[in-house]
Design a protein around this motif. Structure first.
Motif, PDB file in Angstrom:
ATOM      1  N   LEU A  78       0.830  -1.209   0.000  1.00 32.31           N
ATOM      2  CA  LEU A  78       0.000   0.000   0.000  1.00 32.31           C
ATOM      3  C   LEU A  78       0.860   1.252   0.000  1.00 32.31           C
ATOM      4  O   LEU A  78       0.503   2.261  -0.623  1.00 32.31           O
ATOM      5  N   THR A  79       1.998   1.204   0.696  1.00 35.69           N
ATOM      6  CA  THR A  79       2.896   2.360   0.694  1.00 35.69           C
ATOM      7  C   THR A  79       3.436   2.613  -0.705  1.00 35.69           C
ATOM      8  O   THR A  79       3.496   3.772  -1.167  1.00 35.69           O
ATOM      9  N   ALA A  80       3.816   1.530  -1.386  1.00 35.30           N
ATOM     10  CA  ALA A  80       4.317   1.686  -2.755  1.00 35.30           C
ATOM     11  C   ALA A  80       3.231   2.196  -3.691  1.00 35.30           C
ATOM     12  O   ALA A  80       3.480   3.070  -4.538  1.00 35.30           O
ATOM     13  N   LEU A  81       2.013   1.665  -3.553  1.00 29.42           N
ATOM     14  CA  LEU A  81       0.912   2.139  -4.394  1.00 29.42           C
ATOM     15  C   LEU A  81       0.585   3.590  -4.101  1.00 29.42           C
ATOM     16  O   LEU A  81       0.257   4.362  -5.010  1.00 29.42           O
ATOM     17  N   ASN A  82       0.664   3.985  -2.830  1.00 24.32           N
ATOM     18  CA  ASN A  82       0.401   5.376  -2.474  1.00 24.32           C
ATOM     19  C   ASN A  82       1.436   6.299  -3.111  1.00 24.32           C
ATOM     20  O   ASN A  82       1.104   7.387  -3.606  1.00 24.32           O
ATOM     21  N   LYS A  83       2.700   5.848  -3.103  1.00 22.20           N
ATOM     22  CA  LYS A  83       3.745   6.639  -3.750  1.00 22.20           C
ATOM     23  C   LYS A  83       3.487   6.765  -5.241  1.00 22.20           C
ATOM     24  O   LYS A  83       3.634   7.838  -5.834  1.00 22.20           O
ATOM     25  N   LEU A  84       3.074   5.650  -5.855  1.00 24.40           N
ATOM     26  CA  LEU A  84       2.773   5.668  -7.281  1.00 24.40           C
ATOM     27  C   LEU A  84       1.619   6.599  -7.595  1.00 24.40           C
ATOM     28  O   LEU A  84       1.671   7.392  -8.549  1.00 24.40           O
ATOM     29  N   LEU A  85       0.569   6.563  -6.768  1.00 28.90           N
ATOM     30  CA  LEU A  85      -0.590   7.434  -6.988  1.00 28.90           C
ATOM     31  C   LEU A  85      -0.232   8.899  -6.783  1.00 28.90           C
ATOM     32  O   LEU A  85      -0.741   9.774  -7.497  1.00 28.90           O
TER      33      LEU A  85
END
Length: 835
Positions: A78-85
């Motif tokens: 989720l942290t990686a996806l949040n960074k991507l978003l």
């Protein structure tokens, strides 16, 4: 703590003994566990209830550790996806600001003076939106120091190639994380990081481009290894050869690559690329694999063109792989190519001019492959049908690649054309020495030993109207009896069709497919054929089983081709089984309309942000207009040497029968667009009308190189197919210096709201709007000079004064048997009454 709630202290030796028992026998009711406890003297003074409680607590602690590990992994994801978003949101914010400025400028220009033709944005902003590679336009990544382009050495030396490579990195990063290209979301995709990722397509840039970014649970080096081996995951890639390579001072690698791609249909030549590929690490630890074509303008080396291939250009493209803290990596994929659409027939050019098609064929395929490998590595996908997922995935790739080989029929693979029977609707090619390139060395040797002859392939292509590719392929998969010959289907490697048969055959699918993809839109399954009678003499049977691969069955996948490929196999399917893939492929053609759909939504967003109005919903029906497609059919048969001619005749006739059956299915699946006040009219089937129809269809093929419609029932069958064609077709001839209607099919009469008897009394000029009257005679002149011409979207007026809109039109010159001009035919695509 024991069962009574009291705390019990155990010695270290007792804890070690309990741990040994637990690891050897984790099941609580195991007799083996009880025996181990009795055989351990150090546990003799502990009550059985206390031992039972200890084991319960031990299981709880193990479950807690597993759950904690899972939560840590989920949190990292989720942290990686949040960074991507957040990065994607930053890019979209800059893009939105640019659109707002452009929209404000256009409104100001409209208020002050008429707009300048071709002007879409202010001069000082246009360059920013298309070529801005500054640090403010790119999401921060650790780029290596770049040399000044104008002072970069050029040529075939390592220094010159490294200079080209470093400039390629800069341009690629600007596309992957910046605003160097105006990206719009691929229509039909869910917003945000769904199962595939964030997929975008280009607008207004040279060539076609697609971009995707998402999270993959693989290490960066593993991802790079997979993506660089393009033939292993892309069935459309025929081969990738490394012509040369050298290391760079920063630990990177520069490679010269030659790549050949299969053509998707028999109507267009294949493509090849001569590119430079650069692999390097950035300062922030990100891994970059970028690639671009080498052209004479860059001063780099070039490769001579290869016969039968069209040299396409790859603009700066590649992969940006950024490692994540919790494992896995974030991947940015950019595919940007110029496929030289001028080299294909006009009717097929939308296929080579659509970024949506590129996204579905290449960009999304790469992400799906990485997802599957990651799930197989994590154990999320287990064995199916006794086979490992990697084996089933390899079988799917072999089926798709084998079908591509059959469609293309390259001479260096051993294919040679046969003599035609006078009709060029079906082409037949022979291969008396199958190579190991498509089926593996072991499979090829086994096939040659069993045949003593060779392989024959009969193939054809045709246009379809108003039938979504996914719907047609799904029907063909579920209703094989509607198009397949039961005897030839049961004897998949048959050499010829016998005149008398005893018994009949049907088919049933096994209850469960062998495997299906993660996205639930690709299937690999075994189809069991049941035959009630003996096989004809001289025919090779395959134990009445087909291995079948179906893909592209999601109707919401915009620009995706759908295909059904199958091959006869034995009961026991192995990874080296010989495969003779046959099947169908349906490719949407009207994808340029879809590419514009996403743009209209983006412009609506800019208008909303500036003016506060609601976005337009008129474009929501744009997806339903992509109903024009091309169908490619290829069937392969194994034959014995003495049966070659008979097998060729059988295959040619069989494919014609399948084509006619698919046409009937397509017409049945196509939605009816008849006006409510008009019923179906009886076709005026006179000899003159039938002859005129044949001239219309022959001239269409002469000018455009493809059949408008087909039939195996002679001229009368062609006339019926023409009469029921979903597009409006009408003809006019010059009489007394003015064009007059002479004939129209059912859809043409419906469009004009008239009948066959009243058509000639309808004035041509009364069917034109004001703009049509200005361009009509110029259109006639172009048709007479060029033979055919494409017309843009416009409006016609029916006999009742009702406006009728159409998305595109085509006019061509109809020639008689003596090559004199008989009339001019018009075809109106996707027409509808304006309300």
């Amino acid at each position: 703590m024991d069962a009574s709630g009291k705390y019990v202290r155990y010695t270290n030796e007792q804890v070690e003994a309990l741990e040994r028992v637990y690891h050897e026998c984790p099941k609580p009711s195991s007799i083996r566990r009880q025996q181990l406890i009795k055989d351990c003297p150090i546990l003799a003074n502990i009550e059985p209830k206390q031992i039972k409680v200890w084991f319960q607590n031990r299981r709880c602690r193990e479950k807690q550790r597993k759950e904690a590990t899972r939560l840590v992994s989920v949190n990292a994801k989720l942290t990686a996806l949040n960074k991507l978003l957040m990065e994607e949101n930053e890019r979209l914010a800059k893009h939105t600001s640019q659109l707002t400025v452009d929209n404000h400028f256009l409104r100001k220009q409209l208020q002050q003076s008429p707009p300048i033709p071709g002007s879409k944005r202010p001069p000082d902003q246009a360059a920013v939106g298309s070529t801005d590679t500054s640090s403010d336009s790119v999401v921060t990544v650790g780029l290596p120091p770049q040399p000044t382009p104008q002072h970069s050495p050029r040529g075939t030396s390592p220094a010159g190639l490294l200079s080209i490579a470093e400039e390629t990195v800069t341009e690629f990063i600007a596309k992957a994380t910046g605003t160097a290209i105006d990206w719009i979301q691929l229509p039909g995709m869910k917003p945000g990081p769904d199962a595939i990722g964030i997929v975008s397509i280009s607008h207004g840039c040279p060539g076609v481009a697609a971009r995707a970014c998402g999270l993959v649970g693989l290490e960066p080096n593993k991802v790079a290894e997979i993506l660089k081996d393009r033939p292993s995951w892309l069935p459309d890639c025929r081969c990738l050869d490394i012509l040369g390579a050298f290391p760079t001072g920063n630990g990177g690698t520069v490679e010269l690559i030659y790549t050949q791609m299969y053509a998707p249909t028999t109507l267009a030549p294949p493509r090849d690329f001569c590119t430079l590929r650069y692999t390097t690490l950035l300062e922030d630890g990100s891994l970059v694999i970028c690639e671009r074509s080498l052209t004479g303008t860059q001063g780099g080396p070039t490769m001579p063109r290869v016969q039968s291939f069209v040299r396409a250009e790859m603009l700066p493209s590649g992969y940006l792989i950024r490692p994540c803290d919790g494992g896995g990596c974030i991947i940015h994929i950019v595919d940007h190519v110029d496929l030289e659409p001028w080299s294909v027939p006009e009717v097929l050019r939308p296929l080579y001019e659509s970024s949506a098609v590129l996204a579905q064929k290449t960009t999304i395929v790469a992400f799906r492959h990485l997802r599957r490998v990651a799930q197989e590595a994590s154990g999320a996908v287990g064995p199916r049908g006794g086979q490992q997922p990697a084996v089933l995935r390899a079988l799917s790739q072999r089926l798709a690649r084998g079908f591509n080989q059959a469609v293309n029929g390259f001479p260096d693979d051993g294919w040679a054309a046969t003599v035609s029977d006078g009709m060029d609707d079906v082409s037949v090619v022979l291969n008396e020495s199958p190579t190991a390139k498509g089926m593996g060395q072991v499979a090829a040797d086994r096939l040659l030993c069993s045949l003593g002859g060779g392989i024959l392939c009969a193939k054809a292509s045709m246009l379809l109207q108003n039938v979504p590719p996914a719907l047609l392929i799904r029907f063909l998969r579920e209703h094989r009896s509607e198009w397949a010959d039961c005897d030839i289907d049961a004897d998949a490697a048959a050499a010829f069709r016998t005149s008398t048969r005893s018994g009949n055959a049907g088919h049933v699918q096994l209850p469960l497919p062998l495997a299906h993809s993660v996205e639930q839109e690709e299937f690999l399954e075994v189809v069991k054929l049941e035959r009630h009678g003996g096989a004809p003499n001289g025919i090779h049977t395959r134990d009445n089983f087909l291995l079948q691969f179906c893909s592209g069955v999601d109707e919401n996948a915009v620009g995706a081709c759908a295909q059904l490929v199958f091959a006869p196999v034995d009961v026991a399917v192995s990874d080296d089984v010989p495969l003779l893939p046959s099947g169908f492929r349906v490719i949407p053609l009207d994808c340029s309309l879809i590419d514009g759909l996403g743009l209209s939504r983006t412009l609506d967003l800019a208008s909303t942000l500036e003016g506060g109005t609601e976005p337009s919903r008129e474009s929501s029906t744009g997806l339903n207009s992509s109903l024009r497609s091309v169908l490619t059919i290829a069937f392969q048969f194994a034959y014995e040497a003495h049966m070659r001619e008979a097998c060729a005749n059988m295959a040619r006739q069989y494919v014609r029968t399948v084509v006619a059956s698919v046409q009937r299915v397509a017409m049945a699946l196509a939605p009816s667009r008849l006006p409510l006040h008009l019923g179906a009219q009886q076709p005026p089937e006179s000899p003159d009308v039938v002859t005129l129809t044949c001239h219309i269809l022959q001239s269409y093929r002469l000018h455009l190189g493809i059949d408008l419609t087909r039939s195996d029932s002679g001229d009368e069958g062609l006339f019926k197919a023409f009469w029921h064609h979903s597009d409006a077709i009408m003809c006019c001839a010059w009489k007394q210096g003015l064009p007059e209607f002479t004939f129209a099919n059912q859809a043409g009469l419906d469009m004009l709201e008239t009948t066959s008897g009243a058509l000639q009394d309808l004035s041509w000029e009364k069917t034109l709007d004001e703009n049509g009257r200005k361009t009509a005679y110029n259109d006639f002149t172009q048709v007479l000079q060029q033979g055919y011409v494409y017309l843009p979207a416009g409006v016609r007026i029916s006999s009742r004064g009702q406006p009728v809109t159409y998305e595109r039109a085509l006019a061509w010159k109809v020639l008689a048997d003596d090559d004199t001009t008989r009339c001019i035919a018009f075809l109106f695509m996707n027409w509808s009454f304006f309300t």
